[in-house]
Design an enzyme around this catalytic site. Structure first.
Site, PDB file in Angstrom:
ATOM      1  N   CYS A   2      13.218  29.495  42.423  1.00  0.00           N
ATOM      2  CA  CYS A   2      13.263  28.671  43.638  1.00  0.00           C
ATOM      3  C   CYS A   2      14.695  28.322  44.019  1.00  0.00           C
ATOM      4  O   CYS A   2      15.579  28.259  43.168  1.00  0.00           O
ATOM      5  CB  CYS A   2      12.496  27.383  43.418  1.00  0.00           C
ATOM      6  SG  CYS A   2      10.818  27.628  42.867  1.00  0.00           S
ATOM      7  N   ARG A  27      17.528  35.423  44.339  1.00  0.00           N
ATOM      8  CA  ARG A  27      17.000  34.805  43.125  1.00  0.00           C
ATOM      9  C   ARG A  27      15.516  35.071  42.945  1.00  0.00           C
ATOM     10  O   ARG A  27      14.976  34.803  41.873  1.00  0.00           O
ATOM     11  CB  ARG A  27      17.253  33.296  43.151  1.00  0.00           C
ATOM     12  CG  ARG A  27      18.734  32.950  43.225  1.00  0.00           C
ATOM     13  CD  ARG A  27      18.927  31.498  43.523  1.00  0.00           C
ATOM     14  NE  ARG A  27      18.567  30.688  42.393  1.00  0.00           N
ATOM     15  CZ  ARG A  27      19.400  30.308  41.447  1.00  0.00           C
ATOM     16  NH1 ARG A  27      20.654  30.666  41.508  1.00  0.00           N
ATOM     17  NH2 ARG A  27      18.992  29.581  40.450  1.00  0.00           N
ATOM     18  N   TRP A  76       9.226  30.220  44.277  1.00  0.00           N
ATOM     19  CA  TRP A  76       8.681  31.238  43.371  1.00  0.00           C
ATOM     20  C   TRP A  76       7.473  30.574  42.715  1.00  0.00           C
ATOM     21  O   TRP A  76       7.625  29.613  41.969  1.00  0.00           O
ATOM     22  CB  TRP A  76       9.749  31.619  42.342  1.00  0.00           C
ATOM     23  CG  TRP A  76       9.358  32.716  41.410  1.00  0.00           C
ATOM     24  CD1 TRP A  76       9.416  34.065  41.645  1.00  0.00           C
ATOM     25  CD2 TRP A  76       8.869  32.580  40.068  1.00  0.00           C
ATOM     26  NE1 TRP A  76       8.984  34.760  40.541  1.00  0.00           N
ATOM     27  CE2 TRP A  76       8.639  33.872  39.557  1.00  0.00           C
ATOM     28  CE3 TRP A  76       8.591  31.490  39.244  1.00  0.00           C
ATOM     29  CZ2 TRP A  76       8.157  34.102  38.279  1.00  0.00           C
ATOM     30  CZ3 TRP A  76       8.111  31.712  37.959  1.00  0.00           C
ATOM     31  CH2 TRP A  76       7.903  33.010  37.489  1.00  0.00           C
ATOM     32  N   ASN A 104      12.678  22.342  42.582  1.00  0.00           N
ATOM     33  CA  ASN A 104      12.702  23.457  41.625  1.00  0.00           C
ATOM     34  C   ASN A 104      12.281  22.901  40.274  1.00  0.00           C
ATOM     35  O   ASN A 104      12.720  21.818  39.904  1.00  0.00           O
ATOM     36  CB  ASN A 104      14.108  24.041  41.466  1.00  0.00           C
ATOM     37  CG  ASN A 104      14.590  24.730  42.719  1.00  0.00           C
ATOM     38  OD1 ASN A 104      13.842  24.877  43.674  1.00  0.00           O
ATOM     39  ND2 ASN A 104      15.848  25.153  42.699  1.00  0.00           N
ATOM     40  N   GLY A 105      11.515  23.668  39.510  1.00  0.00           N
ATOM     41  CA  GLY A 105      11.122  23.214  38.180  1.00  0.00           C
ATOM     42  C   GLY A 105       9.633  22.905  38.143  1.00  0.00           C
ATOM     43  O   GLY A 105       8.871  23.309  39.022  1.00  0.00           O
ATOM     44  N   GLU A 485      16.259  47.795  26.292  1.00  0.00           N
ATOM     45  CA  GLU A 485      16.812  47.486  27.614  1.00  0.00           C
ATOM     46  C   GLU A 485      16.388  48.549  28.644  1.00  0.00           C
ATOM     47  O   GLU A 485      16.043  48.223  29.780  1.00  0.00           O
ATOM     48  CB  GLU A 485      18.342  47.391  27.514  1.00  0.00           C
ATOM     49  CG  GLU A 485      19.104  47.286  28.815  1.00  0.00           C
ATOM     50  CD  GLU A 485      18.766  46.064  29.662  1.00  0.00           C
ATOM     51  OE1 GLU A 485      17.996  45.196  29.211  1.00  0.00           O
ATOM     52  OE2 GLU A 485      19.256  45.994  30.802  1.00  0.00           O
ATOM     53  N   LYS A 489      14.207  47.896  32.056  1.00  0.00           N
ATOM     54  CA  LYS A 489      14.680  48.243  33.405  1.00  0.00           C
ATOM     55  C   LYS A 489      13.626  49.048  34.161  1.00  0.00           C
ATOM     56  O   LYS A 489      13.382  48.791  35.336  1.00  0.00           O
ATOM     57  CB  LYS A 489      15.985  49.072  33.333  1.00  0.00           C
ATOM     58  CG  LYS A 489      17.222  48.289  32.950  1.00  0.00           C
ATOM     59  CD  LYS A 489      17.823  47.453  34.054  1.00  0.00           C
ATOM     60  CE  LYS A 489      17.446  46.000  33.931  1.00  0.00           C
ATOM     61  NZ  LYS A 489      18.095  45.174  32.966  1.00  0.00           N
ATOM     62  N   GLU A 492      10.829  46.766  35.191  1.00  0.00           N
ATOM     63  CA  GLU A 492      11.176  45.773  36.210  1.00  0.00           C
ATOM     64  C   GLU A 492      11.225  46.348  37.616  1.00  0.00           C
ATOM     65  O   GLU A 492      10.747  45.714  38.548  1.00  0.00           O
ATOM     66  CB  GLU A 492      12.569  45.177  35.918  1.00  0.00           C
ATOM     67  CG  GLU A 492      12.589  44.162  34.814  1.00  0.00           C
ATOM     68  CD  GLU A 492      13.949  43.489  34.705  1.00  0.00           C
ATOM     69  OE1 GLU A 492      14.950  44.192  34.506  1.00  0.00           O
ATOM     70  OE2 GLU A 492      13.998  42.261  34.820  1.00  0.00           O
ATOM     71  N   HIS A 508       4.414  53.936  12.805  1.00  0.00           N
ATOM     72  CA  HIS A 508       3.580  52.826  12.325  1.00  0.00           C
ATOM     73  C   HIS A 508       2.614  52.324  13.393  1.00  0.00           C
ATOM     74  O   HIS A 508       2.092  51.225  13.278  1.00  0.00           O
ATOM     75  CB  HIS A 508       4.467  51.680  11.836  1.00  0.00           C
ATOM     76  CG  HIS A 508       5.325  52.074  10.669  1.00  0.00           C
ATOM     77  ND1 HIS A 508       4.813  52.291   9.411  1.00  0.00           N
ATOM     78  CD2 HIS A 508       6.649  52.338  10.584  1.00  0.00           C
ATOM     79  CE1 HIS A 508       5.790  52.655   8.601  1.00  0.00           C
ATOM     80  NE2 HIS A 508       6.926  52.700   9.291  1.00  0.00           N
ATOM     81  N   LYS A 612      15.705  35.873  39.634  1.00  0.00           N
ATOM     82  CA  LYS A 612      17.005  36.165  39.041  1.00  0.00           C
ATOM     83  C   LYS A 612      17.343  35.181  37.934  1.00  0.00           C
ATOM     84  O   LYS A 612      17.864  35.549  36.894  1.00  0.00           O
ATOM     85  CB  LYS A 612      18.088  36.124  40.142  1.00  0.00           C
ATOM     86  CG  LYS A 612      19.492  36.454  39.652  1.00  0.00           C
ATOM     87  CD  LYS A 612      19.587  37.886  39.202  1.00  0.00           C
ATOM     88  CE  LYS A 612      20.906  38.252  38.572  1.00  0.00           C
ATOM     89  NZ  LYS A 612      20.806  39.481  37.758  1.00  0.00           N
TER      90      LYS A 612
END
Ligand code: M6R
Length: 617
Positions: A2, A27, A76, A104-105, A485, A489, A492, A508, A612
């Protein structure tokens, strides 16, 4: 996540709020809204679901009257779906007091508060936790508080959770009050006009002077200035910082997406770090660690989330290998709640691009309260984490706009490498090895540049991945975090399900997934002494007809038998010392995700559901 913008005493309040919200779009959000206080003292509200353009269209279809006071928000969704009713600002009133709030929060005890406020006559129109805020403040004004800041102070005593919010009161033009606990909020100090925002970027071009509020501060802005109360309700002065945000406003610089621009910036980011943090004569690392007693450190906890967590895993390799100090790396959301035991001599490291990630910040505060020394690696030196630290390493990556982190990951990996070498030096470890690693780092920018330019083999591969639903990424040693990573990516931005494992773990369990439809990305360098082990894992995939994509160097390719080699898709990277291999191997995986995402037509810079900077737990 947010975003908040607020302005007083500016005749272009609406435009300032909308421009500020546009700067915060990166964001991540799913709805947006604006409230202004018109010249007759009434609050006017406009909200819309989807991209900011929908809100702009709404304000064109239903114009707002002229106003000098305004607040705006990009939401968000957490509590309640992304709908117009759940979008901020939220309005609440008790008696003669009517307020609009952007937040926000999360107010964790919102259900109790709703029940309590319902009995007082509050009517809720959304499913959000936020809607309790204006009602709680209006109730305080109605009962005993004489001023808005006093009412906000009383209200914050009732809220559990983390928040940053800004309140506008009907019939009170040119006054806004904001507060924060755990989520960021700053004041922009202007000439005649003043501002509040969750991120200074929202105010770029309006002012370069910012006050970063401490937890529980309550700031009130009017045309005359800024007044701040601390958590005890006492007036307090906070320092004004001058920030130059002009480079942050730079656009895509000819690139199609911010992500691609940021991938291309990586060689320059690494050069900047090396120039700033190494001695030009003997190449020794000189990170600004004066606040720490390096020689006395006996063990280290590194805490982070997402991409920063994977960079931290590389840091563990470096620190344990060079400084010979045990390192625990953990995701922040788990660390705090298992109530970890702390020992004397421990260093707590938080790694965070934004410096505001709620889980990492909470873990940091937990460690700080336990008396641990705190070192923060962050890209935002004015962030909450930086302000709470004993020492801060600025990642110097420049503002990262794309939600998918690339250049910050690179900067974290290099900075943690430098830290490991500096610590090793302070601990009296072998100088020759430290020098060799420092020399290797010097060569990194050139290798990154050539790797970034090598897209052809990746483009060919991208076509094959368009219909792929699932992938496996494998790597050993310091390349295991790069596999993690790479998988993150592609998840995402290309929305392909991907699992990553340390290569040796495949047999395994994940091997059960391998068949001819499964692309398996393997990372192997010929320079870390583990190549043969990785080839054994490749053989296991080959025997089950998996599609092998091997990222390796020419020496590695030469070690493969031709029958196997012919069945693989090869991505060649230069032969580099093991110390810099993680960074070099990162680039093709970033580009693979980027090229696949663009071929699929996804929203590369603002992928669905992601934010973000994640400022809620
Ligand atoms: O700002 P931080 O580095 O603390 O953020 C941590 C994660 O939220 C972040 O790395 C996230 O995983 C990115 N979307 C990765 O691309």
């Amino acid at each position: 996540m947010c975003g908040i913008v607020g302005v007083v005493s500016n005749p272009s309040a609406k435009d300032i709020v909308l421009t500020g919200l546009q700067r915060l779009e990166y964001r991540g959000y799913d709805s947006a809204g604006i409230a202004t206080l018109n010249s007759s003292g009434s609050i006017e509200l406009r909200r819309a679901v989807g991209k900011l353009q929908a809100l702009v269209t709404e304000t064109e279809t239903n114009p707002l009257q002229s106003a000098t006071t305004g607040i705006g928000h990009t939401r968000w969704a957490t509590h309640g779906a992304p709908t117009t009713a759940n979008a901020h600002p939220h309005i609440g009133h008790m008696g003669k007091h009517k307020l609009a709030v952007v937040h926000n929060g999360i107010i964790e005890n919102y259900q109790e508060l709703r029940a309590e406020l319902g009995q007082l006559g509050a009517t809720f129109h959304s499913q959000t936790d936020t809607e309790t805020i204006p009602y709680v403040i209006a109730t305080a004004l109605e009962r005993s508080a004489e001023t808005l800041p006093q009412a906000v102070h009383a209200a914050t005593q009732k809220f559990r959770g983390s928040f940053a919010f800004v309140v506008m009161q009907e019939d009170q033009p040119d006054v806004l009050t904001g507060t924060r606990r755990g989520a960021p909020l700053c004041v922009g100090v202007g000439e005649g006009a003043n501002y509040l925002a969750s991120d200074p970027l929202a105010l770029a071009g309006l002012t370069s002077k910012f006050i970063f509020l401490e937890d529980d501060d309550i700031a009130t802005i009017t045309p005359k200035g800024v007044s701040i109360l601390d958590g005890k309700g006492k007036p307090v002065d906070r320092p004004v910082k001058v920030l130059d945000l002009t480079t942050d406003l730079a656009g895509k610089n000819g690139f199609k997406h911010f992500m691609l621009k940021e991938i291309h910036e990586q060689p320059a980011v690494v050069s900047r770090l090396l120039q700033s943090y190494t001695n030009p004569v003997d190449l020794s690392p000189v990170l600004p660690l004066q606040g720490l007693n390096l020689a006395g450190i006996t063990h280290i906890n590194i805490i982070a989330c997402g991409t920063a967590y994977y960079a931290s895993l590389i840091g563990k390799h470096y620190i344990e290998q060079f400084a010979r100090i045990p390192v625990n790396v953990e995701v922040a959301s788990e660390f705090r709640y298992r109530n970890p035991p702390y020992q004397k001599g421990g260093l707590f490291i938080a790694v965070s691009q934004s410096g505001e990630t709620a889980d990492t910040l909470a873990a940091l505060e937990h460690a700080k309260a336990a008396g641990q020394n705190i070192l923060v690696f962050t890209n935002v030196t004015t962030s909450s984490m930086a302000r709470a630290a004993d020492a801060v390493v600025d990642l110097m990556a420049g503002r990262e706009i794309a939600v998918a982190s690339t250049k910050a990951f690179m900067a974290m990996s290099v900075a943690l490498g430098l830290f490991a070498l500096q610590l090793a030096g302070a601990k009296g470890q072998a100088a020759a090895e430290i020098l060799e690693a420092s020399r290797a780092l010097r060569t990194l920018p050139a290798f990154l540049s050539s790797q970034i330019a090598t897209t052809k083999p990746l483009e060919e591969l991208t076509e094959k991945l368009l219909e792929t639903g699932s992938m496996l990424y494998l790597g050993r040693g310091s390349l295991a975090p790069i596999a993690f990573e790479g998988a993150l990516k592609i998840k995402e931005i290309a929305y392909i399900h991907a699992e990553a494992y340390a290569s040796g773990e495949m047999k395994h369990g994940p091997i059960a997934l391998v068949d001819k439809s499964l692309p398996v990305v393997n990372l192997a360098t010929s320079t870390d002494g583990l190549f043969e082990k990785t080839v054994s894992n490749l053989k296991e995939v080959e025997a089950r007809h998996g599609q092998i994509i091997l990222v390796t160097d020419a020496e590695g390719i030469a070690k493969l038998d031709s029958a196997s080699r012919d069945k693989m898709h090869l991505i060649t990277v230069p032969t580099v010392p093991a110390f810099i291999a993680p960074m070099v191997f990162t680039v093709p995986l970033q580009l693979l995700a980027y090229l696949t995402a663009t071929a699929k037509g996804t929203d590369v810079d603002q992928p669905r559901n992601l934010a973000k900077s994640v400022t809620v737990e």
